[in-house]
Design an enzyme around this catalytic site. Structure first.
Site, PDB file in Angstrom:
ATOM      1  N   ARG A 128       0.813  -1.237   0.000  1.00 17.85           N
ATOM      2  CA  ARG A 128       0.000   0.000   0.000  1.00 17.85           C
ATOM      3  C   ARG A 128       0.843   1.282   0.000  1.00 17.85           C
ATOM      4  O   ARG A 128       0.357   2.347   0.369  1.00 17.85           O
ATOM      5  CB  ARG A 128      -0.975   0.033   1.174  1.00 17.85           C
ATOM      6  CG  ARG A 128      -1.966  -1.111   1.156  1.00 17.85           C
ATOM      7  CD  ARG A 128      -3.212  -0.770   1.940  1.00 17.85           C
ATOM      8  NE  ARG A 128      -4.109  -1.911   1.935  1.00 17.85           N
ATOM      9  CZ  ARG A 128      -4.164  -2.826   2.896  1.00 17.85           C
ATOM     10  NH1 ARG A 128      -3.376  -2.740   3.947  1.00 17.85           N
ATOM     11  NH2 ARG A 128      -5.008  -3.821   2.826  1.00 17.85           N
ATOM     12  N   LYS A 185       2.650  11.602 -10.445  1.00 20.23           N
ATOM     13  CA  LYS A 185       1.729  10.836 -11.285  1.00 20.23           C
ATOM     14  C   LYS A 185       2.425   9.533 -11.671  1.00 20.23           C
ATOM     15  O   LYS A 185       3.540   9.559 -12.197  1.00 20.23           O
ATOM     16  CB  LYS A 185       1.390  11.605 -12.562  1.00 20.23           C
ATOM     17  CG  LYS A 185       0.274  12.602 -12.375  1.00 20.23           C
ATOM     18  CD  LYS A 185      -0.160  13.132 -13.714  1.00 20.23           C
ATOM     19  CE  LYS A 185      -1.252  14.160 -13.578  1.00 20.23           C
ATOM     20  NZ  LYS A 185      -1.621  14.765 -14.869  1.00 20.23           N
ATOM     21  N   GLU A 208       8.448  19.347 -23.958  1.00 21.09           N
ATOM     22  CA  GLU A 208       7.840  19.570 -22.644  1.00 21.09           C
ATOM     23  C   GLU A 208       8.391  20.843 -21.987  1.00 21.09           C
ATOM     24  O   GLU A 208       7.707  21.501 -21.217  1.00 21.09           O
ATOM     25  CB  GLU A 208       8.063  18.363 -21.718  1.00 21.09           C
ATOM     26  CG  GLU A 208       7.348  17.083 -22.149  1.00 21.09           C
ATOM     27  CD  GLU A 208       5.855  17.027 -21.777  1.00 21.09           C
ATOM     28  OE1 GLU A 208       5.322  18.034 -21.269  1.00 21.09           O
ATOM     29  OE2 GLU A 208       5.236  15.973 -22.018  1.00 21.09           O
ATOM     30  N   LYS A 267       6.826  23.445 -12.563  1.00 21.74           N
ATOM     31  CA  LYS A 267       6.055  22.242 -12.229  1.00 21.74           C
ATOM     32  C   LYS A 267       5.877  22.136 -10.715  1.00 21.74           C
ATOM     33  O   LYS A 267       4.797  21.778 -10.226  1.00 21.74           O
ATOM     34  CB  LYS A 267       6.733  20.994 -12.792  1.00 21.74           C
ATOM     35  CG  LYS A 267       5.926  19.758 -12.427  1.00 21.74           C
ATOM     36  CD  LYS A 267       5.773  18.753 -13.506  1.00 21.74           C
ATOM     37  CE  LYS A 267       4.727  17.715 -13.097  1.00 21.74           C
ATOM     38  NZ  LYS A 267       4.685  16.565 -13.960  1.00 21.74           N
ATOM     39  N   GLU A 289      -4.618  17.310  -9.285  1.00 23.35           N
ATOM     40  CA  GLU A 289      -5.201  17.810 -10.542  1.00 23.35           C
ATOM     41  C   GLU A 289      -6.705  18.075 -10.431  1.00 23.35           C
ATOM     42  O   GLU A 289      -7.512  17.569 -11.201  1.00 23.35           O
ATOM     43  CB  GLU A 289      -4.905  16.842 -11.696  1.00 23.35           C
ATOM     44  CG  GLU A 289      -5.109  17.521 -13.050  1.00 23.35           C
ATOM     45  CD  GLU A 289      -4.612  16.698 -14.237  1.00 23.35           C
ATOM     46  OE1 GLU A 289      -3.451  16.235 -14.191  1.00 23.35           O
ATOM     47  OE2 GLU A 289      -5.382  16.533 -15.178  1.00 23.35           O
ATOM     48  N   ARG A 338      -3.426  22.104 -12.273  1.00 21.45           N
ATOM     49  CA  ARG A 338      -2.468  21.108 -12.790  1.00 21.45           C
ATOM     50  C   ARG A 338      -2.832  20.628 -14.187  1.00 21.45           C
ATOM     51  O   ARG A 338      -1.966  20.220 -14.958  1.00 21.45           O
ATOM     52  CB  ARG A 338      -2.357  19.929 -11.814  1.00 21.45           C
ATOM     53  CG  ARG A 338      -1.323  18.913 -12.258  1.00 21.45           C
ATOM     54  CD  ARG A 338      -0.919  17.954 -11.179  1.00 21.45           C
ATOM     55  NE  ARG A 338       0.077  17.040 -11.689  1.00 21.45           N
ATOM     56  CZ  ARG A 338       0.743  16.171 -10.971  1.00 21.45           C
ATOM     57  NH1 ARG A 338       0.515  16.087  -9.667  1.00 21.45           N
ATOM     58  NH2 ARG A 338       1.636  15.366 -11.504  1.00 21.45           N
ATOM     59  N   ASN A 395      -1.208  19.703 -19.172  1.00 20.61           N
ATOM     60  CA  ASN A 395      -1.564  18.770 -20.237  1.00 20.61           C
ATOM     61  C   ASN A 395      -1.815  19.455 -21.570  1.00 20.61           C
ATOM     62  O   ASN A 395      -2.433  18.852 -22.460  1.00 20.61           O
ATOM     63  CB  ASN A 395      -2.814  17.976 -19.832  1.00 20.61           C
ATOM     64  CG  ASN A 395      -2.487  17.012 -18.712  1.00 20.61           C
ATOM     65  OD1 ASN A 395      -1.509  16.277 -18.794  1.00 20.61           O
ATOM     66  ND2 ASN A 395      -3.275  17.034 -17.660  1.00 20.61           N
ATOM     67  N   HIS A 404      -1.601  17.365 -24.651  1.00 23.35           N
ATOM     68  CA  HIS A 404      -1.495  15.950 -24.294  1.00 23.35           C
ATOM     69  C   HIS A 404      -2.704  15.126 -24.727  1.00 23.35           C
ATOM     70  O   HIS A 404      -2.556  13.936 -24.988  1.00 23.35           O
ATOM     71  CB  HIS A 404      -1.262  15.800 -22.789  1.00 23.35           C
ATOM     72  CG  HIS A 404       0.154  16.105 -22.380  1.00 23.35           C
ATOM     73  ND1 HIS A 404       0.745  17.319 -22.604  1.00 23.35           N
ATOM     74  CD2 HIS A 404       1.102  15.344 -21.768  1.00 23.35           C
ATOM     75  CE1 HIS A 404       1.986  17.297 -22.147  1.00 23.35           C
ATOM     76  NE2 HIS A 404       2.225  16.108 -21.633  1.00 23.35           N
ATOM     77  N   HIS A 426      -1.715  12.065 -26.672  1.00 19.68           N
ATOM     78  CA  HIS A 426      -1.973  10.702 -26.190  1.00 19.68           C
ATOM     79  C   HIS A 426      -2.781   9.915 -27.217  1.00 19.68           C
ATOM     80  O   HIS A 426      -2.567   8.712 -27.399  1.00 19.68           O
ATOM     81  CB  HIS A 426      -2.733  10.738 -24.863  1.00 19.68           C
ATOM     82  CG  HIS A 426      -1.883  11.144 -23.694  1.00 19.68           C
ATOM     83  ND1 HIS A 426      -2.402  11.396 -22.445  1.00 19.68           N
ATOM     84  CD2 HIS A 426      -0.553  11.319 -23.569  1.00 19.68           C
ATOM     85  CE1 HIS A 426      -1.428  11.723 -21.617  1.00 19.68           C
ATOM     86  NE2 HIS A 426      -0.297  11.694 -22.282  1.00 19.68           N
ATOM     87  N   HIS A 474       6.648  10.248 -27.080  1.00 17.76           N
ATOM     88  CA  HIS A 474       5.709  11.086 -26.330  1.00 17.76           C
ATOM     89  C   HIS A 474       5.910  12.590 -26.574  1.00 17.76           C
ATOM     90  O   HIS A 474       4.966  13.310 -26.890  1.00 17.76           O
ATOM     91  CB  HIS A 474       5.814  10.747 -24.846  1.00 17.76           C
ATOM     92  CG  HIS A 474       4.946  11.603 -23.979  1.00 17.76           C
ATOM     93  ND1 HIS A 474       3.571  11.555 -24.043  1.00 17.76           N
ATOM     94  CD2 HIS A 474       5.247  12.547 -23.051  1.00 17.76           C
ATOM     95  CE1 HIS A 474       3.066  12.426 -23.185  1.00 17.76           C
ATOM     96  NE2 HIS A 474       4.059  13.046 -22.575  1.00 17.76           N
TER      97      HIS A 474
HETATM   98  N1  GLY Z   1       2.639  15.510 -16.828  1.00 16.93           N
HETATM   99  C1  GLY Z   1       1.576  16.297 -16.339  1.00 16.93           C
HETATM  100  C2  GLY Z   1       1.468  16.293 -14.867  1.00 16.93           C
HETATM  101  O1  GLY Z   1       2.338  15.818 -14.169  1.00 16.93           O
HETATM  102  O2  GLY Z   1       0.482  16.760 -14.366  1.00 16.93           O
END
Ligand code: GLY
Length: 368
Positions: free
Chosen positions: A124, A146, A188, A230, A240, A244, A248, A251, A255, A273
């Site tokens: 956990r 993430k 990025e 960041k 998020e 946050r 994206n 993205h 994606h 990516h």
């Molecule tokens: N890669 C986007 C984030 O970490 O929110």
């Protein structure tokens, strides 16, 4: 080590991002974050021959009592799967890892995401120290907690928020990074300028030659400034719920492209990516202009900068626009079945648009 820069990430589980050359060899610094007696060094088949033995012996020298096992997964996004996750869990079981064990994630975004997810799940939740070796993972995926694996239906659909205990970005590792991966990471980096920092965007326009040539100081500056952005965002919005999502930009389109190409980014034909994100950012900017949110000039400037970094800015030939749109409908940002995209009002001003007209997106995809 005098050349190390530090960015602090605050919040409920604060940690530090250290950036500088030679950090992977600094066993004392790395081992300081191993609370218990077990460490799993999780890496991939590209990175293992370059750095795994050195990191393992640095850890052992600094902490002889630490039981270190190395687990090498196959390289590439197509291996960021539940099956690879299961193998990482088997490696933790074989090590006899207890709750105070640490996973050291040595590699790019795939390794970091998968190792972080294994750390989130084992007993956990155990500690994960991120040791990113690509520019993309240094400026984005190693920071913010993430973690995820992909499934055939979409990227990162199975995962957890699990902040790292520490991040060490060894800029010397960028010397062995293939040029294509360096450029993909720069996509990025450009994103931070695009969503919130026009001055940084200008700096990226001015420093293009230095960054592409791998100039150490320019890269360290780009990494530190990206990580500061960041860190600020994930500190305020770790899960998020709001701001946050701006990270994206591009993205959702990106994606969808990656998923349609079967995460085959190591093939010459398919996008990695960062390349897919470059295309996605230009699509998001074009859509913003069509929706009357932004002018065409900023879209042009973004496209020119990305192209200057050798990045693609158009959807690869042969992808079906309807299929891309279907992928976009599965994006995690969507709520109540509506397409929710990050768009912008021009350089430095991104925003989440909650109910984007699918017909406009399809029209754009058909042309792009
Ligand atoms: N890669 C986007 C984030 O970490 O929110």
């Amino acid at each position: 080590m005098s050349d190390v820069r530090t960015v602090a990430v605050g919040g409920d589980a604060p940690y530090r991002i250290e950036i500088g050359p030679g950090l992977l060899a600094d066993g004392a610094r790395l081992a300081a974050h191993a609370r218990g007696r077990h460490a799993l060094l999780l890496t991939d088949s590209h990175v293992a021959p370059l750095y795994a033995a050195a990191v393992e012996s640095a850890l052992r020298d600094a902490r002889p009592a630490l039981r270190v096992a190395i687990h090498v997964m196959p390289a590439g996004e197509s291996h960021k799967t539940l099956a690879s996750f299961g193998e990482a869990i088997d490696a933790l079981a074989a090590l006899g890892a207890t709750r105070d064990a640490t996973i050291f994630a040595l590699g790019g975004g795939v390794v970091g995401d998968l190792a972080g997810f294994a750390a989130a799940c084992w007993m956990r939740g155990i500690d994960c120290v991120q040791l990113p070796t690509t520019l993309l993972s240094m400026v984005d995926s190693s920071v913010g907690g993430k973690t995820a694996v992909d499934i055939p239906q979409g990227k990162n659909l199975v995962g957890a928020f699990h902040p790292p205990r520490a991040v060490f970005a060894d800029t010397a590792a960028l010397r062995t990074l293939p040029a294509r991966e360096l450029r993909a990471g720069l996509a990025e980096v450009v994103k931070y300028g695009a969503i919130r920092d026009p001055l940084f965007f200008e700096w990226l326009e001015a420093e293009r030659a230095a960054l592409l040539a791998g100039d150490h100081r320019a890269l360290a500056e780009a990494i530190a400034r990206s990580c500061e952005h960041k860190a600020g965002i994930v500190e305020r919005d770790p899960l998020e719920r709001g701001e946050r999502a701006l990270l994206n930009l591009g993205h959702t389109f990106g994606h969808a492209i990656e998923a349609e190409q079967g995460y085959a980014g190591n093939d010459r034909e398919a996008l990695v990516h960062g390349e897919a994100v470059a295309v996605g950012m230009v699509l998001a900017a074009r859509l913003s202009a069509r929706l009357g949110m932004a002018g065409d000039d900023d879209t042009g400037r973004l496209r020119t900068l990305l192209q200057g970094y050798g990045l693609p800015t158009a959807v690869p030939a042969g992808l079906d626009p309807e299929a891309l749109l279907a992928r976009m409908r599965l994006d995690k940002k969507n709520l109540a079945g509506r397409l929710r995209l990050v768009l912008w009002r021009g350089l430095g001003h991104a925003e989440v648009v909650p109910d984007v007209d699918e017909a406009r997106v399809l029209e754009l995809l058909r042309e792009a």
